[in-house]
Each structure stands twice: as structure tokens, then as C-alpha cells.
Design an enzyme around this catalytic site. Structure first.
Site, PDB file in Angstrom:
ATOM      1  N   ASN A  19       0.760  -1.102  -0.022  1.00  0.00           N
ATOM      2  CA  ASN A  19      -0.017  -0.057  -0.139  1.00  0.00           C
ATOM      3  C   ASN A  19       0.883   1.147  -0.056  1.00  0.00           C
ATOM      4  O   ASN A  19       1.413   1.593   1.096  1.00  0.00           O
ATOM      5  CB  ASN A  19      -1.174  -0.092   1.166  1.00  0.00           C
ATOM      6  CG  ASN A  19      -1.807   1.137   1.177  1.00  0.00           C
ATOM      7  OD1 ASN A  19      -1.629   2.333   0.828  1.00  0.00           O
ATOM      8  ND2 ASN A  19      -3.082   0.917   1.615  1.00  0.00           N
ATOM      9  N   ASP A  78      -1.033  -3.960  10.101  1.00  0.00           N
ATOM     10  CA  ASP A  78      -2.426  -4.109   9.759  1.00  0.00           C
ATOM     11  C   ASP A  78      -3.511  -3.017  10.563  1.00  0.00           C
ATOM     12  O   ASP A  78      -3.153  -2.710  11.589  1.00  0.00           O
ATOM     13  CB  ASP A  78      -2.989  -5.475   9.714  1.00  0.00           C
ATOM     14  CG  ASP A  78      -4.263  -5.958   9.231  1.00  0.00           C
ATOM     15  OD1 ASP A  78      -3.966  -5.919   7.957  1.00  0.00           O
ATOM     16  OD2 ASP A  78      -5.378  -6.232   9.699  1.00  0.00           O
ATOM     17  N   THR A  79      -4.499  -2.488   9.545  1.00  0.00           N
ATOM     18  CA  THR A  79      -5.292  -1.589  10.397  1.00  0.00           C
ATOM     19  C   THR A  79      -6.644  -1.905  10.017  1.00  0.00           C
ATOM     20  O   THR A  79      -6.840  -2.297   8.882  1.00  0.00           O
ATOM     21  CB  THR A  79      -5.012  -0.050   9.633  1.00  0.00           C
ATOM     22  OG1 THR A  79      -3.462   0.215  10.047  1.00  0.00           O
ATOM     23  CG2 THR A  79      -5.813   0.849  10.037  1.00  0.00           C
ATOM     24  N   TYR A 160     -10.842   5.327   4.334  1.00  0.00           N
ATOM     25  CA  TYR A 160     -11.838   5.685   5.057  1.00  0.00           C
ATOM     26  C   TYR A 160     -11.717   7.284   5.563  1.00  0.00           C
ATOM     27  O   TYR A 160     -12.587   7.740   6.341  1.00  0.00           O
ATOM     28  CB  TYR A 160     -12.322   5.014   6.131  1.00  0.00           C
ATOM     29  CG  TYR A 160     -12.762   3.459   5.718  1.00  0.00           C
ATOM     30  CD1 TYR A 160     -14.069   3.236   5.332  1.00  0.00           C
ATOM     31  CD2 TYR A 160     -11.896   2.371   5.771  1.00  0.00           C
ATOM     32  CE1 TYR A 160     -14.364   1.603   4.906  1.00  0.00           C
ATOM     33  CE2 TYR A 160     -12.219   1.075   5.363  1.00  0.00           C
ATOM     34  CZ  TYR A 160     -13.720   0.771   5.088  1.00  0.00           C
ATOM     35  OH  TYR A 160     -13.803  -0.483   4.678  1.00  0.00           O
ATOM     36  N   LYS A 181      -2.667  15.342  10.039  1.00  0.00           N
ATOM     37  CA  LYS A 181      -3.150  13.691  10.039  1.00  0.00           C
ATOM     38  C   LYS A 181      -2.040  13.087  11.397  1.00  0.00           C
ATOM     39  O   LYS A 181      -2.551  12.318  12.012  1.00  0.00           O
ATOM     40  CB  LYS A 181      -3.206  12.965   8.840  1.00  0.00           C
ATOM     41  CG  LYS A 181      -3.926  11.439   9.062  1.00  0.00           C
ATOM     42  CD  LYS A 181      -4.134  10.652   8.097  1.00  0.00           C
ATOM     43  CE  LYS A 181      -4.410   9.357   8.204  1.00  0.00           C
ATOM     44  NZ  LYS A 181      -4.614   8.299   7.041  1.00  0.00           N
ATOM     45  N   HIS A 186      -3.715   7.131  14.338  1.00  0.00           N
ATOM     46  CA  HIS A 186      -3.534   5.651  14.904  1.00  0.00           C
ATOM     47  C   HIS A 186      -2.061   5.007  14.322  1.00  0.00           C
ATOM     48  O   HIS A 186      -1.354   4.286  15.190  1.00  0.00           O
ATOM     49  CB  HIS A 186      -4.476   4.993  14.469  1.00  0.00           C
ATOM     50  CG  HIS A 186      -4.985   5.077  12.668  1.00  0.00           C
ATOM     51  ND1 HIS A 186      -5.334   6.302  12.365  1.00  0.00           N
ATOM     52  CD2 HIS A 186      -4.611   4.130  11.650  1.00  0.00           C
ATOM     53  CE1 HIS A 186      -5.457   6.062  10.992  1.00  0.00           C
ATOM     54  NE2 HIS A 186      -5.004   4.853  10.783  1.00  0.00           N
TER      55      HIS A 186
HETATM   56  P1  IMP Z   1      -4.824  -3.461   5.462  1.00  0.00           P
HETATM   57  O1  IMP Z   1      -4.420  -2.962   6.808  1.00  0.00           O
HETATM   58  O2  IMP Z   1      -3.933  -3.270   4.489  1.00  0.00           O
HETATM   59  O3  IMP Z   1      -5.780  -4.808   5.596  1.00  0.00           O
HETATM   60  O4  IMP Z   1      -5.963  -2.298   5.113  1.00  0.00           O
HETATM   61  C1  IMP Z   1      -6.991  -1.504   5.632  1.00  0.00           C
HETATM   62  C2  IMP Z   1      -7.873  -0.661   4.902  1.00  0.00           C
HETATM   63  O5  IMP Z   1      -8.334  -0.043   6.110  1.00  0.00           O
HETATM   64  C3  IMP Z   1      -7.249  -0.192   3.785  1.00  0.00           C
HETATM   65  O6  IMP Z   1      -7.739  -0.782   2.699  1.00  0.00           O
HETATM   66  C4  IMP Z   1      -8.151   1.179   3.913  1.00  0.00           C
HETATM   67  O7  IMP Z   1      -9.132   1.186   3.289  1.00  0.00           O
HETATM   68  C5  IMP Z   1      -8.338   1.481   5.325  1.00  0.00           C
HETATM   69  N1  IMP Z   1      -7.212   2.152   6.162  1.00  0.00           N
HETATM   70  C6  IMP Z   1      -6.169   1.693   6.738  1.00  0.00           C
HETATM   71  N2  IMP Z   1      -5.566   2.563   7.267  1.00  0.00           N
HETATM   72  C7  IMP Z   1      -6.401   3.866   6.793  1.00  0.00           C
HETATM   73  C8  IMP Z   1      -6.080   5.076   7.324  1.00  0.00           C
HETATM   74  O8  IMP Z   1      -5.040   5.830   7.795  1.00  0.00           O
HETATM   75  N3  IMP Z   1      -7.062   5.928   6.974  1.00  0.00           N
HETATM   76  C9  IMP Z   1      -8.109   5.411   6.257  1.00  0.00           C
HETATM   77  N4  IMP Z   1      -8.474   4.149   5.866  1.00  0.00           N
HETATM   78  C10 IMP Z   1      -7.442   3.398   6.273  1.00  0.00           C
END
Ligand code: IMP
Length: 203
Positions: A19, A78-79, A160, A181, A186
Site C-alpha cells: 500500500n 495491519d489497520t 476511510y 493527520k 493511529h
Molecule cells: P490493510 O491494513 O492493508 O488490511 O487495509 C485496511 C484498510 O483500511 C485499507 O484498505 C483502507 O481502506 C483502510 N485504512 C487503513 N489505514 C487507513 C487510514 O489511515 N485511513 C483510512 N483508511 C485506512
């Protein structure tokens, strides 16, 4: 114990993420002297598995996968966006809430639709960073409380960001510069804990 900057003289950290938004954000958080190396920089163009059902589990899976593949320390994160009125959704499924190939807008629209008649708008972003090295690992969590608004606002950031206002702000993440930001983020909270750990441990 030295300062974080001293501890990080010319340190390279491999970040297991495909990402580019996350890579850009984490690079902006890194203390002076730290080089954040992305997957493109090490020639990895494949898919990193992400099949666990917790944020902690996925974070560990990504870091362990890349560390073992290249036989080198690395970190991953992971978020998830956790919305109280939706019983914690989208949570660990934040990336594919509206389906496997869903865009950020698809996911955001699904949340807004489900939240249409909800009065309770409270939510939080949670990031878990895993640093995997020498067959062991350590995790760092960052949480930011906030609320989900009714209509997207702003066009900075990703995911988001346009529908989340962190507590203490009147703007969505998407209406903020990266510097702004980072004052609430987070991801920044978990990265700061990670940086602090590295500055105090020679790993
Ligand atoms: P993952 O951690 O790669 O599984 O992605 C989690 C999803 O959460 C991402 O595709 C975004 O849509 C969302 N996401 C993760 N971090 C953020 C952020 O800082 N702001 C807004 N959306 C986020």
C-alpha cells in the site's frame, strides 16, 4: 540510552506493505537517519498473504512472511476501522468490506449506507505494527477514537479518511495535510512506539 535520532544512524527498515499510501505516511513519520525501504525497493512484486481473522494476526502474518522469504528483519502493519454501531465492522475486513476488488469509495459507501439511520457514530482506527526478526516478534498498537460523519469530506489521504473525524478535531482525516493527520494518527501512535522500542533495543 541515546536519543531516537542517535539510535537510528543510517538504519534501514523494510516495510512489508504494497500500500503506497501507508508507505508514504510511514516515511513521513520516520526519525532522521532511518530509511524506510518498500517492497519495490527490494524487488518484491508478489502478494503478501493476509488470511487471519484479527488485526494482530494479519500484521504478524505479513511481517513473518516477508522476513522468512528474505531472511531479514522487517515490519508490517495491519489497520482496521472499528465502528461501534456496526458491532466492530468493518474491522479486520476494512480493505475488502464491499468485496474482494472493492475500491476505497465502494467501502466508504457501504459504511455510510449501513450507518444511514444510526445515531451512535463512534468509531476508532486501530493499527498493529509487527516487527519480526530472528524468528521472534514484537507488536505495537495505535488507536485513535473518533466518529463517522454522514457525507464524505476532503480528498487527502486514502481509505476511510473522508468519513472519519478524530476526537479533538473538526476536520476529517481527508481534510488534513499529512502533518496534521500525523498529530492524530493511529498509525503514527503505533509507529512511535515501534521507534521508541528500536531506540532502546539493539535488534
Ligand atoms: P490493510 O491494513 O492493508 O488490511 O487495509 C485496511 C484498510 O483500511 C485499507 O484498505 C483502507 O481502506 C483502510 N485504512 C487503513 N489505514 C487507513 C487510514 O489511515 N485511513 C483510512 N483508511 C485506512
Amino acid at each position: 540510552m541515546g536519543t531516537i535520532e542517535n539510535a537510528f544512524q543510517h538504519q534501514r527498515l523494510i516495510f512489508a506493505t504494497s500500500n503506497l499510501h501507508k508507505l508514504h505516511e510511514v516515511r513521513s513519520m520516520a526519525p532522521a537517519g532511518v530509511q524506510i525501504v518498500g517492497l519495490a525497493d527490494i524487488g518484491f512484486a508478489g502478494e503478501i498473504p493476509e488470511t487471519q481473522n484479527t488485526i494482530e494476526g494479519n500484521s504478524l502474518q505479513k511481517a513473518a512472511f516477508l522476513s522468512k522469504l528474505y531472511n531479514t528483519p522487517c515490519f508490517a502493519e495491519d489497520t482496521g476501522l472499528i465502528i461501534d454501531a456496526l458491532n466492530g465492522e468493518p474491522g479486520v475486513y476494512s480493505a475488502r468490506y464491499a468485496g474482494e476488488k472493492a475500491s476505497y469509495a465502494d467501502n466508504t459507501n457501504k459504511v455510510l449506507k449501513k450507518m444511514e439511520s444510526e445515531i451512535n457514530r463512534t468509531a476508532r482506527f486501530k493499527t498493529v505494527i509487527t516487527y519480526y526478526h530472528n524468528e521472534t516478534y514484537v507488536q505495537f498498537t495505535g488507536i485513535t477514537e473518533g466518529e463517522i460523519i454522514n457525507t464524505p469530506q476532503g480528498n487527502q489521504g486514502f481509505g476511510y479518511d473522508p468519513i472519519f473525524i478524530p476526537s479533538g478535531s473538526s476536520k476529517t482525516y481527508a481534510e488534513m495535510t499529512l502533518e496534521e493527520k500525523n498529530r492524530f494518527s493511529h498509525r503514527k501512535k503505533s509507529f512511535d512506539s515501534f521507534a521508541n522500542y528500536l531506540s532502546n533495543n539493539s535488534v
